[in-house]
Write a protein that holds these residues in place. Structure first.
Motif, PDB file in Angstrom:
ATOM      1  N   TYR A 123       5.787  33.362  23.757  1.00  0.00           N
ATOM      2  CA  TYR A 123       7.170  32.929  23.911  1.00  0.00           C
ATOM      3  C   TYR A 123       7.424  32.738  25.408  1.00  0.00           C
ATOM      4  O   TYR A 123       7.080  33.600  26.213  1.00  0.00           O
ATOM      5  CB  TYR A 123       8.152  33.988  23.395  1.00  0.00           C
ATOM      6  CG  TYR A 123       8.287  34.052  21.907  1.00  0.00           C
ATOM      7  CD1 TYR A 123       8.829  32.986  21.185  1.00  0.00           C
ATOM      8  CD2 TYR A 123       7.911  35.196  21.207  1.00  0.00           C
ATOM      9  CE1 TYR A 123       8.972  33.051  19.808  1.00  0.00           C
ATOM     10  CE2 TYR A 123       8.050  35.274  19.831  1.00  0.00           C
ATOM     11  CZ  TYR A 123       8.574  34.191  19.143  1.00  0.00           C
ATOM     12  OH  TYR A 123       8.714  34.263  17.781  1.00  0.00           O
ATOM     13  N   GLU A 124       8.026  31.630  25.754  1.00  0.00           N
ATOM     14  CA  GLU A 124       8.445  31.395  27.137  1.00  0.00           C
ATOM     15  C   GLU A 124       9.969  31.317  27.173  1.00  0.00           C
ATOM     16  O   GLU A 124      10.572  30.528  26.454  1.00  0.00           O
ATOM     17  CB  GLU A 124       7.858  30.090  27.683  1.00  0.00           C
ATOM     18  CG  GLU A 124       8.307  29.797  29.115  1.00  0.00           C
ATOM     19  CD  GLU A 124       7.966  28.382  29.559  1.00  0.00           C
ATOM     20  OE1 GLU A 124       7.153  28.234  30.477  1.00  0.00           O
ATOM     21  OE2 GLU A 124       8.530  27.422  28.964  1.00  0.00           O
ATOM     22  N   ILE A 125      10.579  32.139  28.019  1.00  0.00           N
ATOM     23  CA  ILE A 125      12.034  32.137  28.205  1.00  0.00           C
ATOM     24  C   ILE A 125      12.312  31.810  29.675  1.00  0.00           C
ATOM     25  O   ILE A 125      11.752  32.441  30.565  1.00  0.00           O
ATOM     26  CB  ILE A 125      12.652  33.516  27.885  1.00  0.00           C
ATOM     27  CG1 ILE A 125      12.270  33.979  26.475  1.00  0.00           C
ATOM     28  CG2 ILE A 125      14.167  33.488  28.055  1.00  0.00           C
ATOM     29  CD1 ILE A 125      12.566  35.447  26.215  1.00  0.00           C
ATOM     30  N   ILE A 126      13.164  30.817  29.906  1.00  0.00           N
ATOM     31  CA  ILE A 126      13.570  30.486  31.271  1.00  0.00           C
ATOM     32  C   ILE A 126      15.078  30.655  31.369  1.00  0.00           C
ATOM     33  O   ILE A 126      15.826  30.096  30.567  1.00  0.00           O
ATOM     34  CB  ILE A 126      13.172  29.051  31.658  1.00  0.00           C
ATOM     35  CG1 ILE A 126      11.649  28.878  31.557  1.00  0.00           C
ATOM     36  CG2 ILE A 126      13.643  28.731  33.088  1.00  0.00           C
ATOM     37  CD1 ILE A 126      11.166  27.469  31.855  1.00  0.00           C
ATOM     38  N   ARG A 127      15.513  31.463  32.354  1.00  0.00           N
ATOM     39  CA  ARG A 127      16.943  31.727  32.533  1.00  0.00           C
ATOM     40  C   ARG A 127      17.333  31.528  33.993  1.00  0.00           C
ATOM     41  O   ARG A 127      16.523  31.723  34.894  1.00  0.00           O
ATOM     42  CB  ARG A 127      17.294  33.164  32.108  1.00  0.00           C
ATOM     43  CG  ARG A 127      16.974  33.469  30.664  1.00  0.00           C
ATOM     44  CD  ARG A 127      17.669  34.727  30.192  1.00  0.00           C
ATOM     45  NE  ARG A 127      17.171  35.929  30.861  1.00  0.00           N
ATOM     46  CZ  ARG A 127      17.704  37.143  30.678  1.00  0.00           C
ATOM     47  NH1 ARG A 127      18.747  37.288  29.878  1.00  0.00           N
ATOM     48  NH2 ARG A 127      17.209  38.195  31.289  1.00  0.00           N
ATOM     49  N   TYR A 128      18.617  31.174  34.186  1.00  0.00           N
ATOM     50  CA  TYR A 128      19.174  31.050  35.523  1.00  0.00           C
ATOM     51  C   TYR A 128      20.198  32.149  35.733  1.00  0.00           C
ATOM     52  O   TYR A 128      20.880  32.574  34.802  1.00  0.00           O
ATOM     53  CB  TYR A 128      19.897  29.713  35.718  1.00  0.00           C
ATOM     54  CG  TYR A 128      19.037  28.479  35.629  1.00  0.00           C
ATOM     55  CD1 TYR A 128      17.643  28.556  35.632  1.00  0.00           C
ATOM     56  CD2 TYR A 128      19.622  27.216  35.555  1.00  0.00           C
ATOM     57  CE1 TYR A 128      16.865  27.415  35.548  1.00  0.00           C
ATOM     58  CE2 TYR A 128      18.854  26.071  35.470  1.00  0.00           C
ATOM     59  CZ  TYR A 128      17.474  26.174  35.467  1.00  0.00           C
ATOM     60  OH  TYR A 128      16.721  25.043  35.386  1.00  0.00           O
ATOM     61  N   LYS A 129      20.322  32.613  36.979  1.00  0.00           N
ATOM     62  CA  LYS A 129      21.402  33.501  37.377  1.00  0.00           C
ATOM     63  C   LYS A 129      22.345  32.685  38.244  1.00  0.00           C
ATOM     64  O   LYS A 129      21.949  32.155  39.280  1.00  0.00           O
ATOM     65  CB  LYS A 129      20.847  34.702  38.141  1.00  0.00           C
ATOM     66  CG  LYS A 129      21.866  35.810  38.369  1.00  0.00           C
ATOM     67  CD  LYS A 129      22.660  35.596  39.622  1.00  0.00           C
ATOM     68  CE  LYS A 129      23.618  36.763  39.838  1.00  0.00           C
ATOM     69  NZ  LYS A 129      24.502  36.533  40.993  1.00  0.00           N
ATOM     70  N   LEU A 130      23.607  32.532  37.811  1.00  0.00           N
ATOM     71  CA  LEU A 130      24.575  31.709  38.520  1.00  0.00           C
ATOM     72  C   LEU A 130      25.675  32.566  39.131  1.00  0.00           C
ATOM     73  O   LEU A 130      26.155  33.506  38.510  1.00  0.00           O
ATOM     74  CB  LEU A 130      25.200  30.670  37.580  1.00  0.00           C
ATOM     75  CG  LEU A 130      24.259  29.646  36.962  1.00  0.00           C
ATOM     76  CD1 LEU A 130      23.830  30.079  35.574  1.00  0.00           C
ATOM     77  CD2 LEU A 130      24.924  28.286  36.894  1.00  0.00           C
ATOM     78  N   ASP A 131      26.063  32.214  40.327  1.00  0.00           N
ATOM     79  CA  ASP A 131      27.165  32.864  41.032  1.00  0.00           C
ATOM     80  C   ASP A 131      28.104  31.757  41.475  1.00  0.00           C
ATOM     81  O   ASP A 131      27.743  30.922  42.306  1.00  0.00           O
ATOM     82  CB  ASP A 131      26.618  33.625  42.246  1.00  0.00           C
ATOM     83  CG  ASP A 131      27.670  34.503  42.907  1.00  0.00           C
ATOM     84  OD1 ASP A 131      28.863  34.338  42.581  1.00  0.00           O
ATOM     85  OD2 ASP A 131      27.303  35.332  43.747  1.00  0.00           O
TER      86      ASP A 131
END
Length: 238
Positions: A123-131
């Motif tokens: 499984y590949e999960i790509i996430r962003y952290k936004l401010d």
């Protein structure tokens, strides 16, 4: 009850005000004289607290102008028992956006890293952290399908990866190794973070092991080093 030195109380006061947004990045904090008056201590005691905070990266001083809150978010890596977009990190503040979830072949890239054959699946999960709408970190997570037979990721709300591994892997997680190093951005990451490719960023690379010493998770966090800074306290009297 253990005695807390006055300079430590001043440090805690400033750190708490920074964390709660009362002292904002780039904003001037009370002078050492004012801090001495607030805590009814000498200016030398307040100066000791400020010097410590400067060393730890919370604040910086400008000669003749005062002391200001650092623009960076400070992380003590020894306080973490999980890394990435986790519950005891400032990387867990603001908004997390899952960009993609898919199944991929292990291939040559992950075969050696995760001790798997190239034909197995992840499984590949790509996430962003936004401010405030700006991406400050990108997280890549890889989970071997064979250790998560009942997991249907597209039907799961992805929160803390630490909890996802604990709840969904049939092997019990035991330990993790984390490496922090400066790296250069690739073309895609440069575009996502809005940074020049020539600018180094921080990479937190984590490998999670089971009780049986199997690798059950591998992840990388690419972090804008203009925003985050990591440090470690060492107890030299232990």
């Amino acid at each position: 009850m253990a005695y807390t030195p006055q300079y430590v109380k001043i440090k805690e006061y400033i750190i708490e005000n920074i964390k709660h947004g009362n002292f904002k990045p780039g904003e001037k904090i009370p002078s050492e004289k004012n801090l001495g008056d607030i805590f009814n201590v000498s200016r030398i005691t307040a100066t000791t607290a400020i010097r410590d905070l400067v060393k730890e990266g919370y604040v910086y001083r400008i000669q003749g102008k005062g002391t200001f809150v650092s623009e960076k978010k400070i992380e003590n890596v020894r306080n973490h028992n999980a890394y990435g977009f986790e519950n005891n990190s400032s990387l867990n503040e603001d908004v997390h956006e899952t960009k993609s979830v898919r199944v991929i072949k292990v291939g040559s890239e992950f075969s050696e890293k995760m001790d798997l054959t190239e034909t197995e699946e992840l499984y590949e999960i790509i996430r962003y952290k936004l401010d405030d709408g700006k991406v400050n970190a990108v997280e890549y997570v890889y989970l071997p399908l064979k250790y998560y037979p009942s997991l249907k990721l597209r039907e799961v709300e992805i929160g803390h990866i630490h909890d996802l591994v604990k709840d969904s892997c049939f092997l019990k997680q035991k330990k993790a190794k984390v490496y922090i190093e400066p790296v250069m951005l690739d073309e895609e990451q440069s575009e996502i973070l809005g940074l020049d490719k020539e600018k180094p960023v921080l990479q937190l690379e984590k490998t999670t092991f089971s009780v049986e010493d199997k690798i059950i998770e591998y992840s990388r966090n690419i972090i804008n080093s203009d925003i985050y800074k990591f440090y470690m306290d060492l107890d030299l009297e232990a």
